[in-house]
Design a protein around this motif. Structure first.
Motif, PDB file in Angstrom:
ATOM      1  N   ILE A 141     -47.157  44.388 -27.785  1.00 29.78           N
ATOM      2  CA  ILE A 141     -46.882  44.202 -26.384  1.00 29.78           C
ATOM      3  C   ILE A 141     -47.226  42.892 -25.870  1.00 29.78           C
ATOM      4  O   ILE A 141     -48.203  42.565 -26.280  1.00 29.78           O
ATOM      5  N   HIS A 142     -46.406  42.313 -25.050  1.00 30.33           N
ATOM      6  CA  HIS A 142     -46.598  40.923 -24.762  1.00 30.33           C
ATOM      7  C   HIS A 142     -46.913  41.008 -23.288  1.00 30.33           C
ATOM      8  O   HIS A 142     -46.678  41.782 -22.409  1.00 30.33           O
ATOM      9  N   GLU A 162     -49.479  47.322 -15.033  1.00 28.68           N
ATOM     10  CA  GLU A 162     -50.549  47.385 -16.205  1.00 28.68           C
ATOM     11  C   GLU A 162     -51.079  48.726 -16.776  1.00 28.68           C
ATOM     12  O   GLU A 162     -51.373  48.734 -17.839  1.00 28.68           O
ATOM     13  N   LYS A 163     -51.556  49.480 -15.549  1.00 26.20           N
ATOM     14  CA  LYS A 163     -51.982  50.741 -16.027  1.00 26.20           C
ATOM     15  C   LYS A 163     -50.839  51.663 -16.925  1.00 26.20           C
ATOM     16  O   LYS A 163     -51.289  52.127 -17.905  1.00 26.20           O
ATOM     17  N   VAL A 263     -37.857  49.509 -19.841  1.00 29.42           N
ATOM     18  CA  VAL A 263     -37.390  50.775 -19.963  1.00 29.42           C
ATOM     19  C   VAL A 263     -37.858  51.594 -18.415  1.00 29.42           C
ATOM     20  O   VAL A 263     -39.067  51.212 -17.858  1.00 29.42           O
ATOM     21  N   PHE A 264     -36.871  52.354 -17.882  1.00 32.57           N
ATOM     22  CA  PHE A 264     -37.040  53.146 -16.702  1.00 32.57           C
ATOM     23  C   PHE A 264     -36.911  54.572 -16.859  1.00 32.57           C
ATOM     24  O   PHE A 264     -35.947  54.875 -17.344  1.00 32.57           O
ATOM     25  N   ASP A 351     -42.456  45.868 -22.514  1.00 30.14           N
ATOM     26  CA  ASP A 351     -43.189  45.138 -21.891  1.00 30.14           C
ATOM     27  C   ASP A 351     -43.259  45.518 -20.346  1.00 30.14           C
ATOM     28  O   ASP A 351     -44.434  45.316 -19.817  1.00 30.14           O
ATOM     29  N   PHE A 352     -42.402  46.319 -20.073  1.00 29.52           N
ATOM     30  CA  PHE A 352     -42.227  46.908 -18.513  1.00 29.52           C
ATOM     31  C   PHE A 352     -41.699  48.028 -18.672  1.00 29.52           C
ATOM     32  O   PHE A 352     -40.918  48.406 -19.340  1.00 29.52           O
ATOM     33  N   VAL A 353     -42.631  49.118 -17.857  1.00 30.61           N
ATOM     34  CA  VAL A 353     -42.244  50.401 -17.858  1.00 30.61           C
ATOM     35  C   VAL A 353     -42.015  50.793 -16.491  1.00 30.61           C
ATOM     36  O   VAL A 353     -42.923  51.082 -15.598  1.00 30.61           O
TER      37      VAL A 353
END
Length: 429
Positions: A141-142, A162-163, A263-264, A351-353
């Motif tokens: 994970i970056h 971040e959580k 991902v959403f 990297d982004f959720v």
């Protein structure tokens, strides 16, 4: 003419015999040469066929040996492990695809006899496969590049992000139970869209804002000037966007390790109800005849002829019975498939959720992170059936009224990993 005049003299007889003899000799010599040529031709043909057969058998044997050596390895316990990739699809790495973006061929130009070329190709392919099979899973994970974030209003969103990332990573270690891919690589990345200009990988989760996300990707890639001017059909059927599985292995490998992966997701029960409402409560030329007819036939006793013929009018309870049936009359669909099987979050490590529940806020923060144009904002309109109320917790409860507690529990069990790794609660039990 007198009979005496018809008698040939000895000289004429001799000449006639001589002429016939020479003609016969010439004919004999010609026939002998022709027979020898035919015989020699058959022998040479047999030799060529035999030589070709040997060459083909050698090549087949070499290919088989190469495939076996690469695709099957022995683990320490002596069991054969089926590796990530099979022998068919990855052959695409030998040539440029339509979306190779100018990347070099994996294999260089090879000179020499056909057998040598074939051997060189397979050796090159094995090198690529070995590199990919040795790829570290799950992917690292970056840390997000926040250098472009200048506004303090995103502080809370950043903390929440971040959580989520940390929670997903820890939950996958605890519940995911997967250290190596169990699926074909190209299947794993088949739902991931690519936007090369801003180096984005977006995994599509239907019923979680994916239509508007595709509009955003089209604007970012220069295919449209505004997300509000792109029709539903252009988004879903125009084939304007590239998917990660359209690239060769090198292209996939590079992008997975260097692009920002997003991902959403959405509460699984809300997503399920939303999919049902969209596909079965409105006219649909695909889902009614393909899914509706099969569902009604198996799960509705004494169904009328009209329902069996057109597949319309599927009830939510019947749809749930289909979903939970291990012997479904028709396969799964991406609109209600688990996110864990659509995007493989425990292997790809996004990297982004983002979450549908905070879609606009998360999406606009993400656009800031990647350096999107300042005027580009995530659209908030409903893609289809705009007059219908959005599926929310209150709407979901109305649909769950017809289900028993055991059936509701089975739905949770079906989506258990999605609930666990994305930190969703179970308020509908």
């Amino acid at each position: 003419m007198q009979p005496s005049e018809m008698v040939m003299n000895p000289k004429q007889v001799f000449l006639s015999v001589l002429i016939f003899g020479v003609a016969g000799l010439l004919l004999f010599m010609y026939l002998q040469v022709w027979i020898e040529e035919q015989h020699t031709g058959r022998v040479e043909k047999k030799r060529e066929q035999k030589a070709t057969s040997v060459t083909r058998e050698q090549i087949r044997g070499h290919i088989t040996n190469q495939n076996l050596k690469f695709h099957i390895t022995e683990d320490p316990k002596g069991k054969k492990e089926n590796l990530l990739l099979n022998s068919e699809r990855p052959m695409r790495v030998l040539t440029k695809t339509s979306h190779s973006q100018g990347e070099d061929r994996v294999l260089g130009k090879t000179t020499g006899p056909p057998t040598i070329k074939l051997i060189a190709k397979h050796q090159g392919t094995r090198t690529v496969f070995k590199k990919f099979s040795e790829m570290k899973w799950p992917l690292d994970i970056h840390p997000l590049n926040k250098s472009l974030i200048k506004d303090n209003k995103w502080k809370e969103t950043d903390v929440a992000q971040e959580k989520r990332r940390s929670f997903l990573q820890e939950s996958c270690k605890k519940y995911g139970g997967v250290s190596r891919p169990q699926s074909h690589l190209f299947h794993m990345v088949s739902r991931i869209y690519v936007e090369d200009k801003h180096k984005i990988l977006y995994c599509e989760v239907p019923k979680a804002g994916c239509s508007n996300w595709k509009r955003i990707l089209m604007v970012l890639s220069g295919l449209a000037s505004s997300a509000y001017n792109i029709s539903h059909d252009a988004v879903h059927y125009g084939k304007h966007l590239k998917k990660l599985d359209s690239f060769d292995l090198k292209g996939i490998y590079t992008r997975l390790n260097t692009y920002t992966k997003a991902v959403f997701v959405r509460d699984p029960m809300e997503r399920l109800v939303s999919a049902f409402r969209d596909k079965f409560e409105h006219p649909n030329s695909y889902y009614h005849p393909v899914f509706g007819k099969a569902i009604i036939k198996k799960y509705r006793p004494n169904a009328c002829e009209e329902a069996l013929n057109n597949g319309s009018g599927v009830k939510f309870k019947e749809f749930v019975h289909y979903l939970l049936d291990s012997h479904r009359p028709v396969g799964m669909d991406i609109h209600w498939e688990k996110v864990s099987k659509l995007c493989y979050p425990c292997l790809i490590n996004y990297d982004f959720v983002g979450k549908f529940e905070t879609l606009e806020e998360d999406a606009n923060y993400f656009l800031q992170l990647i350096g999107a144009p300042k005027e580009l904002k995530f659209p908030n309109f409903k893609d289809r059936h705009s007059s219908d109320e959005r599926t929310n917790a209150q709407v979901v409860r109305q649909y769950l009224k017809d289900l028993t507690r055991a059936e509701r529990q089975l739905i949770y069990d079906f989506y258990d990993l999605d609930y666990l790794i994305f930190n969703y609660t179970t308020p509908f039990l």
